[in-house]
Design an enzyme around this catalytic site. Sequence first.
Site, mmCIF file in Angstrom:
data_model
loop_
_atom_site.group_PDB
_atom_site.id
_atom_site.type_symbol
_atom_site.label_atom_id
_atom_site.label_comp_id
_atom_site.label_asym_id
_atom_site.label_seq_id
_atom_site.Cartn_x
_atom_site.Cartn_y
_atom_site.Cartn_z
ATOM 1 N N CYS A 1 -5.860 -5.400 -7.405
ATOM 2 C CA CYS A 1 -6.424 -5.826 -6.116
ATOM 3 C C CYS A 1 -7.663 -4.969 -5.856
ATOM 4 O O CYS A 1 -8.260 -4.439 -6.810
ATOM 5 C CB CYS A 1 -5.402 -5.747 -4.987
ATOM 6 S SG CYS A 1 -4.806 -4.081 -4.618
ATOM 7 N N ASN B 1 -5.845 -0.988 -4.464
ATOM 8 C CA ASN B 1 -4.623 -0.563 -5.177
ATOM 9 C C ASN B 1 -3.681 0.256 -4.279
ATOM 10 O O ASN B 1 -2.981 1.155 -4.741
ATOM 11 C CB ASN B 1 -4.949 0.210 -6.471
ATOM 12 C CG ASN B 1 -3.759 0.384 -7.422
ATOM 13 O OD1 ASN B 1 -3.673 1.376 -8.135
ATOM 14 N ND2 ASN B 1 -2.830 -0.540 -7.436
ATOM 15 N N CYS C 1 -2.240 -1.720 -1.341
ATOM 16 C CA CYS C 1 -1.434 -2.722 -0.625
ATOM 17 C C CYS C 1 -0.905 -3.798 -1.576
ATOM 18 O O CYS C 1 0.263 -3.773 -1.965
ATOM 19 C CB CYS C 1 -2.236 -3.375 0.504
ATOM 20 S SG CYS C 1 -2.689 -2.216 1.821
ATOM 21 N N ARG C 2 -1.740 -4.751 -1.954
ATOM 22 C CA ARG C 2 -1.239 -5.938 -2.664
ATOM 23 C C ARG C 2 -0.784 -5.672 -4.091
ATOM 24 O O ARG C 2 0.311 -6.101 -4.477
ATOM 25 C CB ARG C 2 -2.315 -7.040 -2.652
ATOM 26 C CG ARG C 2 -2.559 -7.596 -1.248
ATOM 27 C CD ARG C 2 -3.852 -8.375 -1.177
ATOM 28 N NE ARG C 2 -5.017 -7.530 -1.397
ATOM 29 C CZ ARG C 2 -6.257 -7.947 -1.500
ATOM 30 N NH1 ARG C 2 -6.500 -9.245 -1.396
ATOM 31 N NH2 ARG C 2 -7.257 -7.106 -1.672
ATOM 32 N N SER C 3 -1.612 -4.984 -4.899
ATOM 33 C CA SER C 3 -1.200 -4.838 -6.309
ATOM 34 C C SER C 3 -0.035 -3.865 -6.507
ATOM 35 O O SER C 3 0.836 -4.140 -7.345
ATOM 36 C CB SER C 3 -2.391 -4.521 -7.224
ATOM 37 O OG SER C 3 -3.024 -3.330 -6.885
ATOM 38 N N ASP D 1 -5.730 -9.968 2.229
ATOM 39 C CA ASP D 1 -5.744 -8.509 2.315
ATOM 40 C C ASP D 1 -5.111 -8.089 3.649
ATOM 41 O O ASP D 1 -5.636 -8.434 4.707
ATOM 42 C CB ASP D 1 -7.210 -8.051 2.242
ATOM 43 C CG ASP D 1 -7.344 -6.546 2.198
ATOM 44 O OD1 ASP D 1 -6.343 -5.854 2.484
ATOM 45 O OD2 ASP D 1 -8.442 -6.070 1.885
HETATM 46 P P1 4NP Z 1 -5.551 -3.796 -1.221
HETATM 47 O O1 4NP Z 1 -6.018 -3.579 0.298
HETATM 48 O O2 4NP Z 1 -6.758 -4.296 -1.988
HETATM 49 O O3 4NP Z 1 -4.480 -4.844 -1.119
HETATM 50 O O4 4NP Z 1 -5.051 -2.460 -1.705
HETATM 51 C C1 4NP Z 1 -7.094 -2.756 0.641
HETATM 52 C C2 4NP Z 1 -6.867 -1.431 0.916
HETATM 53 C C3 4NP Z 1 -7.921 -0.620 1.289
HETATM 54 C C4 4NP Z 1 -9.193 -1.151 1.370
HETATM 55 C C5 4NP Z 1 -9.422 -2.479 1.076
HETATM 56 C C6 4NP Z 1 -8.369 -3.282 0.705
HETATM 57 N N1 4NP Z 1 -10.262 -0.326 1.768
HETATM 58 O O5 4NP Z 1 -11.381 -0.848 1.948
HETATM 59 O O6 4NP Z 1 -10.086 0.888 1.943
#
Ligand code: 4NP
Length: 161
Positions: A9, A12, A14-16, A128
Amino acid sequence: MTQKLLFVCLGNICRSPAAEGVFLHLIEEQGLSDHFVVDSAGTGSWHVGNKADPRMRAAAERRGIHLPSRARQIELDDFSRFDLVLTMDSDNLRNVQSLAKEAGNNATATIRPMLSYARSTELSDVPDPYYGGEQGFEHVLDLLEDACSGLIEEIKPQLKR
Ligand code: 4NP
């Protein structure tokens, strides 16, 4: 036969990592753990070394799912180390495809959107949840449970070869 899967994702956290944890949980339940190497990574580097977001971990724990990962950034070598790279949304897919191009002839991994394996949703992107509320994390887990089950069903016949 061992299948090597990398869930990807943006951050790294939340989703992945949730996809990785859900997948590990399901293969453990089905006695298939020995057939898989599973990891996750982000295209971004902001959270490298961090555990999954506490809200994501709490939502997963409520379903009895542990998220073991520490964030890392995807590397060009990942495209030769893993068989299958699963992306979470269309931006993510584009970024990962462009990295694979950079990796050149060594990039042997197949790249597929995670929700292409889901059977109970029309969505093609895992939203997200980072800037949203509690419900977003539950929705992510619902989508990932669906997609991970579909993915296991698709891979299972290959494990016997
Ligand atoms: P993820 O979510 O891609 O599912 O891990 C996010 C976590 C943090 C950020 C963006 C997406 N960020 O911009 O910090």
